[in-house]
Enzyme design. Structure first.
Site, PDB file in Angstrom:
ATOM      1  N   HIS A 312      36.349  55.755  34.015  1.00 20.74           N
ATOM      2  CA  HIS A 312      35.748  56.075  35.307  1.00 20.74           C
ATOM      3  C   HIS A 312      34.240  55.950  35.149  1.00 20.74           C
ATOM      4  CE1 HIS A 312      39.612  58.376  36.294  1.00 20.74           C
ATOM      5  NE2 HIS A 312      39.582  57.249  36.968  1.00 20.74           N
ATOM      6  N   ASP A 465      34.617  59.327  29.618  1.00 20.17           N
ATOM      7  CA  ASP A 465      35.555  59.716  28.555  1.00 20.17           C
ATOM      8  C   ASP A 465      37.001  59.739  29.058  1.00 20.17           C
ATOM      9  OD1 ASP A 465      33.262  59.997  27.101  1.00 20.17           O
ATOM     10  OD2 ASP A 465      33.187  62.172  27.244  1.00 20.17           O
ATOM     11  N   HIS A 466      37.313  58.854  30.005  1.00 23.84           N
ATOM     12  CA  HIS A 466      38.674  58.731  30.539  1.00 23.84           C
ATOM     13  C   HIS A 466      39.203  57.335  30.215  1.00 23.84           C
ATOM     14  CE1 HIS A 466      37.249  61.733  33.894  1.00 23.84           C
ATOM     15  NE2 HIS A 466      37.438  62.330  32.726  1.00 23.84           N
ATOM     16  N   GLN A 467      39.358  57.040  28.938  1.00 24.72           N
ATOM     17  CA  GLN A 467      39.724  55.689  28.527  1.00 24.72           C
ATOM     18  C   GLN A 467      41.158  55.350  28.929  1.00 24.72           C
ATOM     19  OE1 GLN A 467      38.280  57.868  26.029  1.00 24.72           O
ATOM     20  NE2 GLN A 467      36.297  57.141  26.715  1.00 24.72           N
TER      21      GLN A 467
END
Length: 529
Positions: A312, A465-467
């Protein structure tokens, strides 16, 4: 002598690995859970946090080891693309959810059929209706609080959406003063503000105490009211699962018929070990899982392992409001503004989620004032004044999968002699066009509504940090890594669990969707071993 070391070997002990191990152990299966990092007790992390000089560094309380580097480790991730990819992860038992905001959203039906609905991106090979019961299951396991009557599409249609067969297991936490005041102002201007579903206990739940609003969910909930992945690891252990910390998996063996036969791991001292099982689950981080698969030449007949890296994309407006709002009491995340989450505009503009952070702002305010040369005695007075009015509008936008964005194996090696991850990351026109619209239209509207004084607009892309996407799922083995059951197209006894399988990112946090897919796949696997 046993034919196998376990029925199932799970690599990675975060949310997905813990849920998988627990589900299988509950069915009487023998499970070995491998974790590259150490086991760290909560009290020790809390103690480290309280002794920090810089309390805004969310990673600092956690181990950063040669064999298990965490986010921000110097020179671990090799950045080769135009945008630096800040991949957030922790390597320890329980994974990265030790220091997350706890947001646990469902995707919308349209999120899962983006290509067929809006003509962009890719579709999930599974529908929302098929996944819906497992969303409810995941919410109960993780312990989610929320308002079941909300329209989470952002349309304010006045009815529950997306459809639910079960309510949230806990009622939503009450908004603090800032969020109540914001909601009145924003709703009056048709910017619908809702309580973000999250995994903090709003009542005693599954051995977790009620959240008391410590306001440091990141980097650590000191009392354990917020869910973290170690919860299900512990439950799995009580049912007989074996957890091996400090086990850095570096090789996967293939056997006859394409079946996986063994995994190999290194200890921190460099010793090698091999384990066999009937089936294997890769549940490591969305960068680490493809790295292991690429090192082993496994599951990659489609050449999609490591590709389609999504996050994101974040940017933000920082301003002070005219009136005092008093941020910093209660949880760090509580609100969401979803007007542009869904609709026909998604054929041209990305889905959006805005929220105002609720972290106590004293430190960033002090840094801002010192940077402006403000000194005592005015400094204390200005910190008090600005901290009461500080507003950080953070915007997350959807990113489309692009095979160009990928992780490869770097020629550079880590301390164990294994390749470091090489990440190429870029941003397309779809996302850039959306950012420009928000900065030129939405942010000025927010400023006017709160009589704000703009301090800065941070337009540099900030990965959240939303891989996602690096082991993408699909309905065609030629263009995806796993099928809708999270099973490798190439190896019938290899499953990949986690957000790395998601073919679309939406604009909301992906953990709950990864957990729902994991529970569905784990139930299938339990019947096969």
């Amino acid at each position: 002598m046993a034919e196998y070391d376990a029925d199932v070997i799970v690599v990675g002990s975060g949310v997905m690995g813990g849920l998988t191990a627990y589900t299988l152990a509950l069915q009487g299966k023998s499970v070995i859970l491998l974790e590259a990092g150490p086991r760290v007790p909560r009290w020790k992390t809390v103690e480290r946090f309280r002794n920090l000089v810089d309390v805004t560094d969310y990673n600092a309380p956690y181990p950063d080891l040669d064999y298990a580097p965490r986010q921000g480790s110097v020179d671990y991730i090799q950045h080769t693309g135009p945008v630096k990819f800040g991949a957030g992860f922790l390597k320890l038992v329980g994974g990265t959810t030790w220091h997350w905001g706890g947001a646990t959203w469902r995707f919308l039906p349209h999120d899962m059929k983006l290509k067929s609905t809006y003509g962009v991106g890719r579709d999930f090979p599974i529908s929302y209706e098929e996944l819906e019961p497992f969303y409810g299951h995941a919410e109960r396991e993780i312990g989610v609080n929320g308002n079941s009557a909300y329209d989470e599409s952002g349309r304010n249609g006045g009815k529950t959406f997306p459809p639910r067969s079960t309510p949230y297991p806990m009622e939503a936490q009450t908004f603090n003063y800032m969020n109540k005041t914001m909601q009145q102002t924003l709703d009056g201007a048709s910017y619908w503000t809702i309580q973000e579903p999250n995994c903090r206990a709003s009542r005693p739940y599954a051995e977790r105490p009620t959240c008391v609003g410590n306001n440091n969910c990141m980097p650590i909930c000191p009392i354990g009211a917020q869910y973290s992945g170690d919860r299900h690891v512990t439950r799995a252990e009580k049912l007989g699962a074996k957890v091996i910390p400090g086990a850095v998996v570096y090789k996967i063996d293939k056997g006859p018929g394409g079946k996986i036969t063994a995994v190999h791991y290194l200890t921190p001292e460099g010793e090698t070990h091999q384990l066999t099982a009937k089936a294997f689950v890769m549940a490591a981080h969305a960068l680490e899982t493809p790295k292991i698969l690429l090192m082993s030449d496994v599951a990659n007949s489609s050449d999609q392992v490591g590709r389609n890296l999504m996050d994101h994309l974040g940017f933000n407006l920082i301003m002070t409001s005219k009136d005092a709002l008093w941020p910093g009491t209660g949880p760090v995340q509580q609100n969401a503004i979803l007007n542009d989450r869904d609709g026909p505009q998604r054929s041209h503009y990305a889905s959006l989620k805005h929220q105002v952070g609720n972290e106590a702002p004293n430190v960033p305010v002090a840094r801002y004032l010192l940077g402006k040369g403000v000194l005592q005695p005015q400094l204390d007075e200005q910190i008090r004044h600005m901290s009461a009015r500080w507003m950080n509008f953070n915007t997350n936008l959807e990113q489309l999968p692009d095979p160009v964005n990928r992780i490869k194996l770097s020629p550079k090696k880590d301390k164990l002699g294994l390749p470091k991850p090489d990440v190429y990351y870029s941003v397309g026109e779809y996302e850039a066009r959306t950012q420009a619209k928000v900065i030129n239209e939405t942010y000025p509207a927010f400023q006017r509504l709160f009589g704000g004084t703009v301090l800065s607009i941070v337009s540099d892309w900030q990965p959240q940090d939303h891989q996602m996407g690096t082991c993408i799922m699909g309905d065609d083995a030629r263009t995806s890594v796993v099928d809708k059951d999270c099973r490798s197209w190439d190896h019938s006894n290899l499953f990949i669990m986690g957000t790395q399988t998601l073919p679309a990112s939406s604009s909301v946090n992906p953990t709950l969707t990864g957990a729902a897919l994991t529970l569905r796949a784990a139930a299938i696997l339990a019947k096969e071993v």
